[in-house]
Design a protein around this motif. Structure first.
Motif, PDB file in Angstrom:
ATOM      1  N   THR A   1       0.816  -1.207   0.000  1.00  0.00           N
ATOM      2  CA  THR A   1       0.000   0.000   0.000  1.00  0.00           C
ATOM      3  C   THR A   1       0.858   1.269   0.000  1.00  0.00           C
ATOM      4  O   THR A   1       0.619   2.204   0.752  1.00  0.00           O
ATOM      5  CB  THR A   1      -0.989   0.008   1.190  1.00  0.00           C
TER       6      THR A   1
ATOM      7  N   ASN B   1       2.082   4.010  -2.870  1.00  0.00           N
ATOM      8  CA  ASN B   1       1.965   4.469  -4.249  1.00  0.00           C
ATOM      9  C   ASN B   1       3.125   5.427  -4.493  1.00  0.00           C
ATOM     10  O   ASN B   1       3.211   6.473  -3.867  1.00  0.00           O
ATOM     11  CB  ASN B   1       0.615   5.164  -4.470  1.00  0.00           C
TER      12      ASN B   1
ATOM     13  N   HIS C   1      -2.949   3.231  -7.275  1.00  0.00           N
ATOM     14  CA  HIS C   1      -4.313   3.649  -6.943  1.00  0.00           C
ATOM     15  C   HIS C   1      -5.217   3.509  -8.163  1.00  0.00           C
ATOM     16  O   HIS C   1      -6.335   2.992  -8.067  1.00  0.00           O
ATOM     17  CB  HIS C   1      -4.353   5.094  -6.452  1.00  0.00           C
TER      18      HIS C   1
ATOM     19  N   LEU D   1      -6.380  -5.448   2.129  1.00  0.00           N
ATOM     20  CA  LEU D   1      -5.095  -4.763   2.283  1.00  0.00           C
ATOM     21  C   LEU D   1      -4.513  -5.240   3.609  1.00  0.00           C
ATOM     22  O   LEU D   1      -5.041  -4.930   4.679  1.00  0.00           O
ATOM     23  CB  LEU D   1      -5.294  -3.246   2.289  1.00  0.00           C
TER      24      LEU D   1
ATOM     25  N   ASN E   1      -1.284  -5.491   6.075  1.00  0.00           N
ATOM     26  CA  ASN E   1       0.023  -4.919   6.403  1.00  0.00           C
ATOM     27  C   ASN E   1       0.451  -5.337   7.802  1.00  0.00           C
ATOM     28  O   ASN E   1      -0.385  -5.543   8.680  1.00  0.00           O
ATOM     29  CB  ASN E   1      -0.021  -3.381   6.346  1.00  0.00           C
TER      30      ASN E   1
ATOM     31  N   ALA F   1       3.950   1.212   4.684  1.00  0.00           N
ATOM     32  CA  ALA F   1       2.754   0.658   4.045  1.00  0.00           C
ATOM     33  C   ALA F   1       1.482   1.127   4.750  1.00  0.00           C
ATOM     34  O   ALA F   1       0.493   1.475   4.089  1.00  0.00           O
ATOM     35  CB  ALA F   1       2.824  -0.861   4.016  1.00  0.00           C
TER      36      ALA F   1
ATOM     37  N   GLU G   1      -2.349   3.310   3.438  1.00  0.00           N
ATOM     38  CA  GLU G   1      -3.613   2.562   3.400  1.00  0.00           C
ATOM     39  C   GLU G   1      -4.810   3.424   3.004  1.00  0.00           C
ATOM     40  O   GLU G   1      -5.661   2.981   2.216  1.00  0.00           O
ATOM     41  CB  GLU G   1      -3.891   1.919   4.762  1.00  0.00           C
TER      42      GLU G   1
ATOM     43  N   PHE H   1      -5.220   3.856  -0.707  1.00  0.00           N
ATOM     44  CA  PHE H   1      -5.667   2.637  -1.371  1.00  0.00           C
ATOM     45  C   PHE H   1      -7.144   2.372  -1.079  1.00  0.00           C
ATOM     46  O   PHE H   1      -7.880   1.921  -1.947  1.00  0.00           O
ATOM     47  CB  PHE H   1      -4.787   1.443  -0.971  1.00  0.00           C
ATOM     48  N   GLN H   2      -7.574   2.671   0.136  1.00  0.00           N
ATOM     49  CA  GLN H   2      -9.001   2.516   0.459  1.00  0.00           C
ATOM     50  C   GLN H   2      -9.848   3.507  -0.316  1.00  0.00           C
ATOM     51  O   GLN H   2     -10.954   3.184  -0.731  1.00  0.00           O
ATOM     52  CB  GLN H   2      -9.239   2.686   1.956  1.00  0.00           C
TER      53      GLN H   2
ATOM     54  N   VAL I   1      -9.140  -3.410   5.402  1.00  0.00           N
ATOM     55  CA  VAL I   1      -7.765  -3.305   5.906  1.00  0.00           C
ATOM     56  C   VAL I   1      -7.630  -4.169   7.148  1.00  0.00           C
ATOM     57  O   VAL I   1      -8.478  -4.126   8.039  1.00  0.00           O
ATOM     58  CB  VAL I   1      -7.405  -1.838   6.263  1.00  0.00           C
TER      59      VAL I   1
END
Length: 148
Positions: free
Chosen positions: A21, A23, A93, A105, A107, A114, A118, A121-122, A130
């Motif tokens: 997670t 980017n 993303h 996700l 981690n 990471a 999050e 990404f969410q 997550v």
């Protein structure tokens, strides 16, 4: 996995993204592209001792024998330039936003880099769930394989 899910979602029942997670866009992406370029020219070469230290740091004490074998088999920095360049040129993303299926996700609780990513990404995949692996670092599968 994200590329496949984005391009052919009918082939993917769900995604589990572990330690993935981050980017690499903006300043971080520019930095990583610069490092990749310097490495590809041979102007930046990680010292063998540094590669060994970073490799050993991935493994918990219980897996020191695995780390020993990996170091003995050889550590090669050359592929890092292409890997870094690829990561820095990919908007994860955007890829994840194209996948409509379920996403986990996952981690390590102690993987600050990471975990910091999050939320992004969410936002890209509102269907994403997550979860954190207790006391695990970036390589959660090595720190807590049973939990993963």
């Amino acid at each position: 996995a994200m590329h496949l899910a984005a391009s052919s979602p009918e082939l993917v029942d769900g995604l589990v993204l572990c330690g993935a997670t981050v980017n690499f866009t903006g300043v971080l992406g520019s930095y990583l592209r610069g490092v990749a370029w310097l490495m590809s020219k041979g102007w930046l070469v990680p010292a063998p001792a540094s590669l060994e230290r970073k490799t050993r740091a991935l493994f918990p004490a219980a897996l020191s024998g695995v780390a020993d074998r990996q170091v003995a088999d050889g550590l090669h920095a050359a592929p890092l330039a292409a890997a870094f360049s690829g990561m820095a040129r990919t908007d994860f993303h955007a890829l994840l936003a194209r996948y409509p299926g379920p996403v986990l996700l996952l981690n390590g609780e102690r993987d600050r880099a990471a975990r910091k990513g999050e939320r992004g990404f969410q936002a890209a995949a509102p269907q994403a769930e997550v979860q954190h692996v207790a006391a695990a670092r970036h390589a959660a599968n090595l720190d807590a394989p049973e939990a993963v």
